[in-house]
Every structure is written in structure tokens, then in C-alpha cells.
Scaffold this motif. Structure first.
Motif, short mmCIF file in Angstrom:
data_model
loop_
_atom_site.label_atom_id
_atom_site.label_comp_id
_atom_site.label_asym_id
_atom_site.label_seq_id
_atom_site.Cartn_x
_atom_site.Cartn_y
_atom_site.Cartn_z
N THR A 16 -45.19 -30.76 13.07
CA THR A 16 -43.79 -31.29 13.44
C THR A 16 -43.01 -30.40 14.01
OG1 THR A 16 -44.23 -32.97 11.62
CG2 THR A 16 -41.80 -32.53 12.54
N LEU A 17 -43.14 -28.99 13.39
CA LEU A 17 -42.31 -28.00 13.99
C LEU A 17 -42.81 -27.12 15.28
CD1 LEU A 17 -41.64 -26.24 10.43
CD2 LEU A 17 -40.56 -28.04 11.52
N GLN A 22 -41.74 -30.74 20.62
CA GLN A 22 -41.81 -30.91 22.13
C GLN A 22 -41.42 -32.40 22.65
OE1 GLN A 22 -45.57 -27.84 22.44
NE2 GLN A 22 -45.88 -29.86 23.49
N GLY A 23 -41.19 -33.09 21.71
CA GLY A 23 -40.65 -34.65 21.79
C GLY A 23 -39.43 -34.60 22.63
N GLU A 24 -39.34 -35.57 23.62
CA GLU A 24 -37.94 -35.63 24.41
C GLU A 24 -36.61 -35.88 23.10
OE1 GLU A 24 -36.22 -38.03 27.97
OE2 GLU A 24 -38.03 -38.70 27.46
N GLY A 25 -35.94 -35.05 23.47
CA GLY A 25 -34.55 -35.33 22.83
C GLY A 25 -34.71 -34.79 21.49
N TYR A 47 -51.46 -27.37 5.62
CA TYR A 47 -51.14 -26.22 6.70
C TYR A 47 -49.86 -26.61 7.55
CZ TYR A 47 -56.08 -24.87 6.57
OH TYR A 47 -57.37 -24.72 5.96
N ILE A 48 -49.00 -25.73 7.65
CA ILE A 48 -47.98 -26.05 8.46
C ILE A 48 -47.96 -25.20 9.60
CG2 ILE A 48 -45.31 -25.75 8.41
CD1 ILE A 48 -45.49 -26.14 5.52
N GLU A 49 -48.03 -25.87 10.83
CA GLU A 49 -48.06 -25.18 12.24
C GLU A 49 -46.55 -24.84 12.57
OE1 GLU A 49 -50.82 -25.84 15.68
OE2 GLU A 49 -49.14 -26.71 16.31
N ALA A 50 -46.18 -23.81 12.73
CA ALA A 50 -44.60 -23.57 12.78
C ALA A 50 -44.17 -23.26 14.22
CB ALA A 50 -44.18 -22.69 11.84
N GLY A 245 -44.37 -39.31 13.96
CA GLY A 245 -45.11 -39.26 14.97
C GLY A 245 -44.63 -38.69 16.26
N TYR A 246 -43.38 -37.65 15.75
CA TYR A 246 -42.83 -37.14 17.05
C TYR A 246 -43.82 -36.38 17.74
CZ TYR A 246 -38.39 -38.30 14.35
OH TYR A 246 -37.46 -38.82 13.79
N GLY A 247 -43.57 -36.01 19.21
CA GLY A 247 -44.20 -35.40 19.99
C GLY A 247 -43.90 -35.68 21.36
N GLU A 248 -44.60 -34.99 22.25
CA GLU A 248 -44.43 -35.23 23.58
C GLU A 248 -44.92 -36.55 24.23
OE1 GLU A 248 -44.83 -31.74 27.23
OE2 GLU A 248 -46.24 -31.58 25.50
N ARG A 249 -44.26 -37.03 25.04
CA ARG A 249 -44.60 -38.37 25.78
C ARG A 249 -44.55 -39.42 24.69
NH1 ARG A 249 -48.92 -35.40 26.87
NH2 ARG A 249 -50.36 -36.83 25.70
N CYS A 250 -45.60 -40.09 24.21
CA CYS A 250 -45.65 -41.21 23.37
C CYS A 250 -45.49 -40.51 21.76
CB CYS A 250 -46.44 -42.32 23.67
SG CYS A 250 -46.61 -42.95 25.28
N GLY A 251 -45.68 -39.33 21.57
CA GLY A 251 -45.93 -38.72 20.19
C GLY A 251 -47.26 -38.44 19.93
N ASN A 252 -47.42 -37.59 18.94
CA ASN A 252 -48.52 -37.43 18.09
C ASN A 252 -48.74 -38.44 17.03
OD1 ASN A 252 -47.52 -34.73 19.13
ND2 ASN A 252 -49.39 -33.96 17.65
N VAL A 253 -49.80 -38.66 16.39
CA VAL A 253 -50.12 -39.58 15.30
C VAL A 253 -49.10 -39.31 14.28
CG1 VAL A 253 -51.77 -37.93 13.96
CG2 VAL A 253 -52.15 -40.75 13.95
N ASN A 254 -48.62 -40.45 13.52
CA ASN A 254 -47.73 -40.22 12.54
C ASN A 254 -48.39 -40.02 11.27
OD1 ASN A 254 -45.69 -41.00 10.71
ND2 ASN A 254 -45.34 -42.72 11.39
N LEU A 255 -48.00 -39.01 10.61
CA LEU A 255 -48.92 -38.47 9.35
C LEU A 255 -48.47 -39.36 8.15
CD1 LEU A 255 -48.71 -34.55 9.35
CD2 LEU A 255 -50.74 -36.08 9.69
N VAL A 256 -47.15 -39.91 8.39
CA VAL A 256 -46.88 -40.86 7.04
C VAL A 256 -47.76 -42.17 7.21
CG1 VAL A 256 -45.09 -42.60 6.29
CG2 VAL A 256 -44.62 -40.47 7.48
N SER A 257 -48.31 -42.79 8.29
CA SER A 257 -49.21 -43.80 8.28
C SER A 257 -50.47 -43.37 7.75
CB SER A 257 -48.96 -44.38 9.59
OG SER A 257 -48.04 -45.03 9.77
N VAL A 258 -50.93 -42.14 8.57
CA VAL A 258 -52.26 -41.72 8.19
C VAL A 258 -52.53 -41.18 6.79
CG1 VAL A 258 -53.75 -39.59 8.42
CG2 VAL A 258 -52.53 -40.80 10.46
#
Length: 548
Positions: A16-17, A22-25, A47-50, A245-258
Motif C-alpha cells: 500500500t505504501l 501510485q494510485g491517482e489522487g 511484509y511491508i513494502e514501504a 486495492g489502491y494502485g496505479e490505473r485500476c489498482g492492485n488486488v485488494n488484500l482485504v478480499s484476498v
């Protein structure tokens, strides 16, 4: 597939960090990243990728503060992210690799090119040199004793374009000693049915090295969660993604759902025991820090995820919540909600009455009166789906013996500009309220008519109800309801908080001041009566029907 021992453990890698930001806004300050890293650690991710130490001053400062004891993580390992060395440059002479080394994180995540198109067209180098770049960079950090996660960027697109070369890049990372190889669907166009066959080829290539696999999926085809879960079923043991699921374009996979699907439906363990119920809180916290509205319809963690509106649905849920809920909401820290609108029936009202501790039964005149009032008010522009406090007040007011803590007798709101076009606009409100049989007449100024009205009402009420000193307006929204121009009906919704709880009220009128007053008055009245009348209902809501 059998899930026993270590095979049952899924290592959650939160980006996320870094990737999420890199998500818009979306932008995190250094302080934001420090605080969120601590919260992610409390959640229990592995793991936390910062961030990328060489990419910007904020990430550089973050890693300096982390190295100097500002985090003290208990569950997670901190990872710094960066690319393999540049073409024709020794690792020790590569500026990005030096900064990664200086970050002092226990884990380094390197990404390298897998797709021959990127090697020749983006890096402008040879396929052979790209393999050397991967091997040299991985070895550089392994010789320094760091845990090394290798992200095979564009792996799935690269495999479909040139499978032999894509697999050769994985083999190069494995031979150099990578601890993990993560398969990335960087463009997010992977189809779920493609995953098993590709994963089988990957296992043939890397299993002899004893290296564990991960998955990093973007959501451009709206299949990120399905692709991630399918990859886990096919041997992946690390899942990378972001909260919400925040991230570039349409986002990354949402870890909450995963995480929720893996733990509740697939029998894997992602978080420490008992931490799954923190998911909803984490989801809302990240949205708050990101200053983005939380998606009400987000699976598992959204406010509407377990909300029921249709009368048939509510009636069934009252008998057995399994009829319209795929999991027990409390398992992920959420709760069941029953919405009240003209589409609902007696079941909706009875369910809310039960939650409030009111003794109502099917067929009671109070129930019919409430339903009729809701229908009339919604026809006038009110909406109670996200204004539960206003609806609760309607319920209280329907009960014999209810006495409102104050009543409006008169109201005047002025907006005036004195001294020409460059002068400030003055807003003033005057109200007469009846409080405990006494008429109180007060006036106040504000930075707008609604603020002035709020101040005047508080001035009248605080002497009698000092607890209102803790109540503040946290959000104010105005919506035009029809195409009547400046004569349109207006709906105002207000969010209020006492620092512990938050509640929502609504008002509607063709006059924005009146609509604002109705929502504001409900907010203050609710603050005064909820503690007086609300009863804590301990038993499971699924037992409601026994009393109805």
C-alpha cells in the motif's frame, strides 16, 4: 489440495505504501507512512513494502527514520523496493542498488524485466544482458545477507509472448539465490483460466531450486482477486497487494478480499489468530489517511457489504442470517445493517426497533405509522439509508411518552455584504428554542449561514445540555434532487461525531437553509437522546424472530 503445517501459511505482502501510493489522487506523507506501517504490523501482515529509496526524498526520509528505531515492527518485515542494475554497470556502481543497500531493511524486493518486448524496447539492451542484470543484482544482496524477493515484472505477458525467455529470467534469479520469486501481472489483463497451465510450467522450472513463489496482480480486467486465489490454489505462498486495492490505473488486488477469502473459505492462515476481525477497521483507516471516501460496496469491509433493504431479504435475515449473508460480518469486523426506505416493510422497522430496544410487534399502529411517515418523507426528498440517526429519531418520536429535548419556535438567517464587493460576507442566525418549558432567544455569527445557525443553536442549548460541547459537525453535503434549477428540492446530509461515535442525519426542502436546519437539529437531538434511550442488545441478531 491438502493444507497442512507450513503449506497452510500464506505470507501477506502489503505494498500500500509503495504501489498503492501510485494510485491517482493518493499521496502519503512520511508521517502517514510511519503510522500506517505500524498499523499494518498490528494487523499482522508478513511484509511491508514501504517505498523506493532512490525515487524521492520522502521515501529516503522514511527509511532513515525506520532504520533509526521509529517503527519497531513485531509481526512484519520491512522491505525496500527497486530495480535490477542498469545495463552494463556493475552492481556496486549502480546508484539505485547502493541506496537499497543503505536502506538497511531486512528485505529487499527487486523487480526485473521478464517480457522480451520491455528488454529490447524499454531498456534498449540485449536479452542476454538482461539475464546478467537479474543474476548480478540478486547475488549482490544475497552476498550481503539480505532476504531477497524477486518480482518478475510483466511475467504473464512475457510468458505468453516468449515462454522460454520468461522462464529463463526466473531461472536466473533462482540460480543467484533469490528467496522468493513473485509472478507479476503488471498490466492486469490476465484471465483466470490461464493461471493453472502457466503455473505448472513455472513449477517445473523453479521447484528444483526449492524457491517459494508469490503473486502480484493488478486489476485492469477486474479479475485480480480471482487470479490471486487461483494462483494460491496452484502453489503460490506469498500474495502481494494493497489495502482497498489502491494502485496505479485500476489498482492492485485488494488484500482485504484476498485475506478474507483465503482464511474464511479456503482454509489458509494469513494473519495471527484473532486478527481477521481487524480487517474492516484497517480498510477504513487507510481510506481516512489517504483522504479518500471509503467504497460503501467494497466486499467484506464496505458499509453496505452486509446491508439489507428489501423487505423479503430482511424478513429472511431475521429468521436466519445465512439466507442473505455469505459470512458472519463480525468475523471481519463488520456488522449487519438493515436499511429503511419505501422499499422496506414491517420487517425492516421491527429489526431496527429490536436494535434500539423498543418493544414493537408486527401489526402495531406505531409500526404502520413509521412506515407511512418514511414513505411520505422519501417522496419529499429525504433518504434514510445513510441517515440512520434521523430514522432512529422517527422511531423514538413514535413512542408514547417521548419528549423532545428542544423545539424550534422561530428562526432567522441572514447573509449580508457590507462595504462593497471586496468586503467579507457576514452570516448571522437568530433562533428561538423552547428548552424545558423556557423560551431561549439567541443569535450568533458564522463563516456561512449553516455555521451561524449551528452556533446560535448551541448557544441556546449548551447551558442546559453541556454534553453538546463534545459534538462537532464532521461532514456536510448538499444534493440537488431534480431539474428545477435554483427552485429544486435540496437534500442535506450531515455527519456528526462526539470523538467516539459518528452518526448521520438528513433534511430536505426546497430551501437549503431549512434542509440544513432539519439535518442539524436531528444531529443535536440524537446526541442528547441516544444515550438516554438506546439499550445494548447482547444476543445474536439472528434470534430476533423469536420475539417478533
Amino acid at each position: 489440495m491438502s493444507h497442512m503445517g507450513e503449506e497452510q501459511r500464506i505470507f501477506v505482502y502489503d505494498t500500500t505504501l509503495r504501489d498503492g501510493s501510485q494510485g491517482e489522487g493518493l499521496s502519503f506523507s512520511v508521517e502517514d507512512k510511519i503510522n500506517l506501517a505500524k498499523k499494518l504490523d498490528e494487523l499482522g501482515v508478513a511484509y511491508i513494502e514501504a517505498g523506493w529509496p532512490g525515487s524521492n526524498p520522502k521515501d529516503e526520509e522514511f527509511f532513515n527514520r525506520a532504520a533509526n528505531g521509529h517503527l519497531n515492527l513485531k509481526n512484519a518485515k520491512l522491505s525496500a523496493f527497486g530495480s535490477t542494475r542498469r545495463a552494463n554497470v556493475l552492481p556496486e556502481n549502480d546508484g539505485n542498488l547502493r541506496l537499497l543497500m543503505q536502506s538497511r531493511t531486512p528485505v529487499v524486493t527487486l523487480f526485473g524485466k521478464t517480457w522480451d518486448l520491455h528488454v529490447t524496447n524499454a531498456l534498449n539492451t540485449t536479452l542476454e544482458e538482461n539475464l546478467n542484470m537479474i543474476g548480478d543484482s540478486v547475488q549482490f544482496f544475497k552476498q550481503a545477507g539480505r532476504e531477497l524477493i524477486y518480482d518478475a515484472e510483466h511475467f504473464f505477458d512475457g510468458f505468453k509472448a516468449n515462454p522460454e525467455y520468461a522462464l529463463a529470467t526466473l531461472r536466473q534469479a533462482a540460480q543467484a539465490g533469490a528467496d522468493w520469486i513473485v509472478l507479476c501481472d503488471t498490466n492486469g489483463g490476465l484471465l483466470t483460466w490461464e493461471v493453472p497451465d502457466i503455473m505448472a510450467r513455472v513449477h517445473e522450472e523453479v521447484d528444483p531450486f526449492g524457491i517459494r513463489l508469490g503473486i502480484h496482480v493488478h486489476n485492469d480486467g477486474d479479475l485480480a482477486c480471482a487470479n490471486t486465489l487461483t494462483a494460491v490454489r496452484n502453489g503460490v505462498r506469498q500474495v502481494q497487494g494493497t489495502i482497498n486495492g489502491y494502485g496505479e490505473r485500476c489498482g492492485n488486488v485488494n488484500l482485504v478480499s484476498v485475506i478474507a477469502n483465503l482464511e474464511l473459505k479456503m482454509g489458509y492462515k494469513c494473519l495471527p489468530e484473532g486478527h481477521l476481525s481487524r480487517l474492516t477497521e484497517m480498510s477504513h483507516l487507510v481510506a481516512e489517511v489517504a483522504n479518500l471516501p471509503h467504497n460503501n460496496q467494497m466486499p467484506f469491509a464496505g458499509r453496505s457489504a452486509f446491508a439489507h433493504k428489501g423487505g423479503v431479504h430482511v424478513s429472511a435475515v431475521m429468521k436466519d442470517r445465512r439466507t442473505y449473508e455469505h459470512i458472519v460480518p463480525e468475523l471481519v469486523g463488520n456488522r449487519q445493517r438493515v436499511l429503511v426506505s419505501e422499499l422496506g416493510g414491517q420487517s425492516n422497522v421491527l429489526h431496527k426497533a429490536y436494535q434500539l430496544g423498543l418493544q414493537l410487534r408486527k401489526g402495531d399502529s406505531e409500526v404502520r405509522d413509521v412506515i407511512e411517515q418514511i414513505k411520505q418523507l422519501e417522496n419529499q426528498g429525504f433518504s434514510f439509508e445513510n441517515a440512520e440517526a434521523s430514522f432512529e429519531l422517527i422511531m423514538w418520536r413514535s413512542m408514547a411518552g417521548y419528549k423532545a429535548p428542544f423545539e424550534l419556535r422561530d428562526m432567522l438567517v441572514l447573509a449580508e455584504r457590507r462595504g462593497g464587493p471586496d468586503s467579507d460576507l457576514l452570516s448571522e442566525a437568530t433562533v428561538k428554542l423552547q428548552v424545558n418549558g423556557e423560551i431561549t432567544h439567541t443569535a450568533a455569527e458564522g463563516n456561512g449561514p449553516v455555521n451561524a445557525l449551528d452556533a446560535a443553536m448551541r448557544k441556546a442549548l449548551l447551558a442546559v445540555y453541556p454534553q453538546l460541547g463534545n459534538v462537532r459537525l464532521t461532514d456536510y453535503k448538499v444534493r440537488v434532487l431534480n431539474d428545477g434549477g435554483t427552485a429544486s428540492a435540496i437534500r442535506v446530509t450531515i455527519s456528526s461525531s462526539d470523538g467516539v461515535d459518528t452518526w448521520h442525519t438528513v433534511g430536505s426542502s426546497t430551501n437549503v437553509i431549512e434542509a440544513s436546519y432539519l439535518a442539524l437539529a436531528d444531529s443535536l437531538e440524537y446526541a442528547l437522546v441516544r444515550g438516554q434511550f438506546a439499550q445494548a442488545v447482547a444476543q445474536d441478531e439472528s434470534e430476533v424472530v423469536a420475539g417478533v
